[in-house]
Design an enzyme around this catalytic site. Sequence first.
Site, PDB file in Angstrom:
ATOM      1  N   VAL A  46      -0.006  -7.180  -4.247  1.00 16.15           N
ATOM      2  CA  VAL A  46       0.347  -8.337  -3.431  1.00 16.15           C
ATOM      3  C   VAL A  46      -0.916  -9.157  -3.222  1.00 16.15           C
ATOM      4  CG1 VAL A  46       1.202  -9.125  -1.193  1.00 16.15           C
ATOM      5  CG2 VAL A  46       2.260  -7.144  -2.303  1.00 16.15           C
TER       6      VAL A  46
ATOM      7  N   CYS B  46      -7.815  14.425   0.118  1.00 17.68           N
ATOM      8  CA  CYS B  46      -8.751  15.510   0.434  1.00 17.68           C
ATOM      9  C   CYS B  46      -8.898  16.493  -0.726  1.00 17.68           C
ATOM     10  CB  CYS B  46      -8.296  16.250   1.688  1.00 17.68           C
ATOM     11  SG  CYS B  46      -8.338  15.240   3.170  1.00 17.68           S
TER      12      CYS B  46
ATOM     13  N   ARG C 258     -12.757   7.386  -4.361  1.00 18.61           N
ATOM     14  CA  ARG C 258     -11.770   6.896  -3.401  1.00 18.61           C
ATOM     15  C   ARG C 258     -10.344   7.219  -3.808  1.00 18.61           C
ATOM     16  NH1 ARG C 258     -11.178   5.890   1.867  1.00 18.61           N
ATOM     17  NH2 ARG C 258      -9.422   4.499   2.206  1.00 18.61           N
TER      18      ARG C 258
ATOM     19  N   GLY D  78       0.839  -1.204   0.000  1.00 23.60           N
ATOM     20  CA  GLY D  78       0.000   0.000   0.000  1.00 23.60           C
ATOM     21  C   GLY D  78       0.864   1.241   0.000  1.00 23.60           C
TER      22      GLY D  78
ATOM     23  N   GLY E  85     -19.648   5.398   3.097  1.00 21.46           N
ATOM     24  CA  GLY E  85     -18.669   4.773   3.969  1.00 21.46           C
ATOM     25  C   GLY E  85     -17.717   3.848   3.233  1.00 21.46           C
TER      26      GLY E  85
ATOM     27  N   GLU F 231     -29.407  11.462   3.080  1.00 20.40           N
ATOM     28  CA  GLU F 231     -28.801  10.866   4.280  1.00 20.40           C
ATOM     29  C   GLU F 231     -29.867  10.074   5.038  1.00 20.40           C
ATOM     30  OE1 GLU F 231     -26.979   9.310   7.066  1.00 20.40           O
ATOM     31  OE2 GLU F 231     -25.690  10.496   5.744  1.00 20.40           O
TER      32      GLU F 231
ATOM     33  N   GLY G 134      -5.410   0.036   3.046  1.00 17.96           N
ATOM     34  CA  GLY G 134      -6.481   1.022   2.940  1.00 17.96           C
ATOM     35  C   GLY G 134      -7.866   0.424   3.022  1.00 17.96           C
ATOM     36  N   ALA G 135      -8.793   1.033   2.302  1.00 17.10           N
ATOM     37  CA  ALA G 135     -10.194   0.615   2.362  1.00 17.10           C
ATOM     38  C   ALA G 135     -10.821   0.771   0.988  1.00 17.10           C
ATOM     39  CB  ALA G 135     -10.944   1.459   3.395  1.00 17.10           C
TER      40      ALA G 135
END
Length: 270
Positions: A80, A42, A132, A7, A243, A179, A112-113
């Site tokens: 990987v 960001c 992302r 990563g 999320g 939301e 990460g995510a």
Amino acid sequence: MKYIIVGGVAGGATAAARIRRLTEDAEIVLFEKGEHISYANCGLPYYIGGVIEDRDRLFVQTPEAFGKRFNIDVRILSEVIAIDAEAKQVTVHTADGKEYVESYDKLLLSPGASPVVPPLEGIDSKGIFTLRNVSDTDRIKAYMAEHKVKRAVIVGGGFIGLEMAENLKHAGAQVAVVEMANQVMAPIDFSMAALVHEHLQQQDVRLCLEQAVEGFSREGHELTVHFKSGVSLKADMVLLSIGVRAETRLAQTAGLKIGEMRGICVDEYL
């Protein structure tokens, strides 16, 4: 000592630089499955919105400059895919379809995510995006240029969702934020979130609170966002910002422990 880091964005690149500052003798290999490292996450919404005009300003370091500065072997487009903890080896899959094995003395995981994409009807429709990384950014930017987005719906009122609301508004689109909770920015108190609600409304951003998305449909160039309440919204583009999930497939396959919050389990020193 040979370190392998999986990563190369925030955590991985920072760790690699720190290891080098602690020792000149270590061999450090940094694997990143994408083509970019150490970029400004960001800043991505602000490039989409045109606040940041120069794409190159998103990049803190290029792989070449980072590798040369810190004497690190940076290997982009290299994923990987397996860890053999007993043999202290990782298997690497490259962009051209080849695989090879690399040994290590110490292994650091910073995968990460990935964005949460719920299995809703029509979720794969053209014009629905997640944000992302830089590749996502480029896809959104290209789509906006091609389709002249005038109406945008953002599903999720977290930090990225609100930054995208700001920037899509800046780009000239009518924006609606959807939301499921009764407030945006869930980590803060409702009284504080109320100030954000007021500001969004002052900026002519439509706020749809306590609305759950049931599915999406597309007819021609127009998307429709369907709510469980029966209400629907028309849009030229939809951004999912509901999320992320920790990337744990590599760790799980290697038999590493997964924590209570479904991330890679670590000790008090990470």
